[in-house]
Design a protein around this motif. Structure first.
Motif, short mmCIF file in Angstrom:
data_model
loop_
_atom_site.label_atom_id
_atom_site.label_comp_id
_atom_site.label_asym_id
_atom_site.label_seq_id
_atom_site.Cartn_x
_atom_site.Cartn_y
_atom_site.Cartn_z
N GLY A 1 -10.79 2.93 -23.36
CA GLY A 1 -11.44 1.79 -22.75
C GLY A 1 -11.46 1.82 -21.23
N ASN A 2 -10.80 2.78 -20.59
CA ASN A 2 -10.88 2.89 -19.15
C ASN A 2 -10.71 4.34 -18.75
OD1 ASN A 2 -8.16 2.91 -19.89
ND2 ASN A 2 -7.49 2.09 -17.92
N ASP A 3 -10.89 4.60 -17.45
CA ASP A 3 -10.83 5.98 -16.97
C ASP A 3 -9.40 6.41 -16.69
OD1 ASP A 3 -13.58 6.34 -17.06
OD2 ASP A 3 -13.87 5.59 -15.01
N ALA A 4 -9.07 7.63 -17.07
CA ALA A 4 -7.80 8.21 -16.68
C ALA A 4 -7.82 8.59 -15.20
CB ALA A 4 -7.49 9.44 -17.53
N VAL A 5 -8.98 9.02 -14.73
CA VAL A 5 -9.17 9.39 -13.33
C VAL A 5 -10.54 8.89 -12.89
CG1 VAL A 5 -9.17 11.24 -11.62
CG2 VAL A 5 -7.91 11.53 -13.74
N ARG A 6 -10.62 8.36 -11.69
CA ARG A 6 -11.91 7.98 -11.13
C ARG A 6 -11.96 8.32 -9.65
NH1 ARG A 6 -16.47 5.69 -12.31
NH2 ARG A 6 -17.68 4.78 -10.59
N LEU A 7 -13.05 8.94 -9.24
CA LEU A 7 -13.31 9.23 -7.83
C LEU A 7 -14.46 8.33 -7.38
CD1 LEU A 7 -12.18 11.95 -9.18
CD2 LEU A 7 -13.09 13.08 -7.14
N ASP A 8 -14.29 7.66 -6.24
CA ASP A 8 -15.32 6.79 -5.69
C ASP A 8 -15.64 7.23 -4.26
OD1 ASP A 8 -16.02 4.76 -7.70
OD2 ASP A 8 -13.91 4.20 -7.55
N GLY A 9 -16.84 7.74 -4.05
CA GLY A 9 -17.29 8.12 -2.72
C GLY A 9 -16.41 9.12 -2.02
N VAL A 10 -15.88 10.08 -2.77
CA VAL A 10 -14.92 11.03 -2.19
C VAL A 10 -15.62 12.08 -1.33
CG1 VAL A 10 -13.30 12.89 -2.74
CG2 VAL A 10 -13.14 10.70 -3.94
N ARG A 11 -15.18 12.11 -0.08
CA ARG A 11 -15.61 13.16 0.84
C ARG A 11 -14.38 13.96 1.26
NH1 ARG A 11 -20.10 13.41 3.76
NH2 ARG A 11 -18.93 14.06 5.60
N LYS A 12 -14.58 15.26 1.43
CA LYS A 12 -13.51 16.11 1.96
C LYS A 12 -14.10 17.04 2.99
CE LYS A 12 -9.45 17.94 2.47
NZ LYS A 12 -8.34 17.17 3.07
N VAL A 13 -13.61 16.91 4.22
CA VAL A 13 -14.10 17.73 5.33
C VAL A 13 -12.94 18.56 5.84
CG1 VAL A 13 -15.14 17.73 7.62
CG2 VAL A 13 -15.81 15.98 5.94
N TYR A 14 -13.17 19.86 5.95
CA TYR A 14 -12.17 20.76 6.52
C TYR A 14 -12.58 21.07 7.95
CZ TYR A 14 -10.54 21.45 1.74
OH TYR A 14 -10.04 21.24 0.48
N GLY A 15 -11.62 20.93 8.88
CA GLY A 15 -11.95 21.13 10.29
C GLY A 15 -12.42 19.84 10.93
N LYS A 16 -12.67 19.88 12.23
CA LYS A 16 -13.06 18.68 12.96
C LYS A 16 -14.30 18.94 13.81
CE LYS A 16 -8.34 16.86 13.29
NZ LYS A 16 -7.27 16.38 14.22
N ALA B 1 -16.72 19.90 2.14
CA ALA B 1 -16.65 20.53 0.82
C ALA B 1 -17.09 19.58 -0.29
CB ALA B 1 -15.22 21.02 0.55
N LEU B 2 -16.83 18.28 -0.09
CA LEU B 2 -17.31 17.24 -1.02
C LEU B 2 -18.03 16.18 -0.20
CD1 LEU B 2 -14.21 16.72 -3.37
CD2 LEU B 2 -16.25 18.09 -3.82
N LYS B 3 -19.16 15.71 -0.73
CA LYS B 3 -20.05 14.84 0.04
C LYS B 3 -20.34 13.54 -0.72
CE LYS B 3 -22.18 18.97 2.07
NZ LYS B 3 -23.43 19.77 2.20
N GLY B 4 -19.31 12.74 -0.88
CA GLY B 4 -19.52 11.44 -1.50
C GLY B 4 -19.59 11.49 -3.01
#
Length: 250
Positions: free
Chosen positions: A10-25, A32-35
């Motif tokens: 009835g629910n999620d074991a894992v949920r990602l919401d709008g996940v971004r991952k940027v390496y470096g500045k 690497a991940l864009k939302g």
């Protein structure tokens, strides 16, 4: 095969919401991940596919709490990982997450049973021997519990790794190319076992045949989720992989 593990529905074991991952500045930063937004229902078996550089490994690391996203949230077993200290995050991974990798990562001097109970040992807890034997029986290793890894085939060693991942009754099992080092027949046995556990499984793979064992296949390209298939077949997965480039930016 009946599951020996309780399953909440009835629910999620894992949920990602709008996940971004940027390496470096700055200008040198690489996203690497864009939302990414996606949920993994309890008891579901999902395969994650995509070409090299699509963000699969980063996706798995963020979902499993091995890496922190630059922005967005990850909810694992009803806990927002961004709110946890490193100590609490480590404890959550140890207690509520199982990991299976292409390399079996077994300790050569320990028996099958000892390898399976390593997580409990590291946590300072006494293993429930009856449950350990139940899990070993569920993966077909009831008669191998006193053997060393060197006395097992590759498929049997991966079954030990699966048992080790399941022993803490995790909320989710993350598998990264779990059949990459196995022959075709042994890989089929291992994938069938993962499916039959009825645990929540998130598996990264490059193999359409492996992906066909899942309930759902999701596709990453250029750091975005671009497609998904339910009740997949190997032929449909392979065909979809050939057209992922056309879906980037859709």
């Amino acid at each position: 095969m009946p599951s020996v593990f309780p399953m909440k529905l009835g629910n999620d074991a894992v949920r990602l919401d709008g996940v971004r991952k940027v390496y470096g500045k700055g200008d040198s930063g690489v996203a690497a991940l864009k939302g990414v937004t996606i949920g993994f229902p309890r008891g579901g078996f999902t395969a994650v596919m995509g070409p090299s550089g699509s963000g699969k490994s980063t996706f798995l690391h963020c979902a499993a709490g091995l890496d922190r996203p630059t922005s967005g949230s990850v909810i694992l077993d009803d806990q927002d990982l961004s709110t946890l200290s490193e100590t609490k995050l480590t404890k959550l991974r140890r207690d509520r997450v199982g990991f299976i990798f292409q390399a079996f990562n077994l300790l050569p001097a320990l028996t099958v049973e000892e390898n399976v109970t390593v997580p409990q040992m590291l946590a300072g807890r006494k293993a429930d021997r009856a449950f350990v034997r139940e899990v070993l029986a569920s993966v077909g290793l009831a008669d191998r519990r006193k053997h060393l890894p060197s006395e097992l085939s590759g498929g049997q060693q991966q079954r030990v790794a699966i048992a080790r991942a399941l022993i803490a009754k995790p909320a989710v099992v993350f598998a990264d190319e779990p059949t990459g080092a196995l022959d075709t027949r042994t890989a089929a046995d291992v994938l069938g076992l993962l499916k039959d556990t009825r645990q929540t499984v998130v598996m990264v793979t490059h193999d359409p045949v492996a992906a066909s064992y899942a309930d759902r296949v999701v596709f990453l390209a250029d750091g975005r989720l671009v497609d998904e298939i339910y009740a997949p077949t190997a032929a449909v997965v392979a065909e979809r992989m050939t057209h992922l480039g056309e879906l980037v930016g859709v």
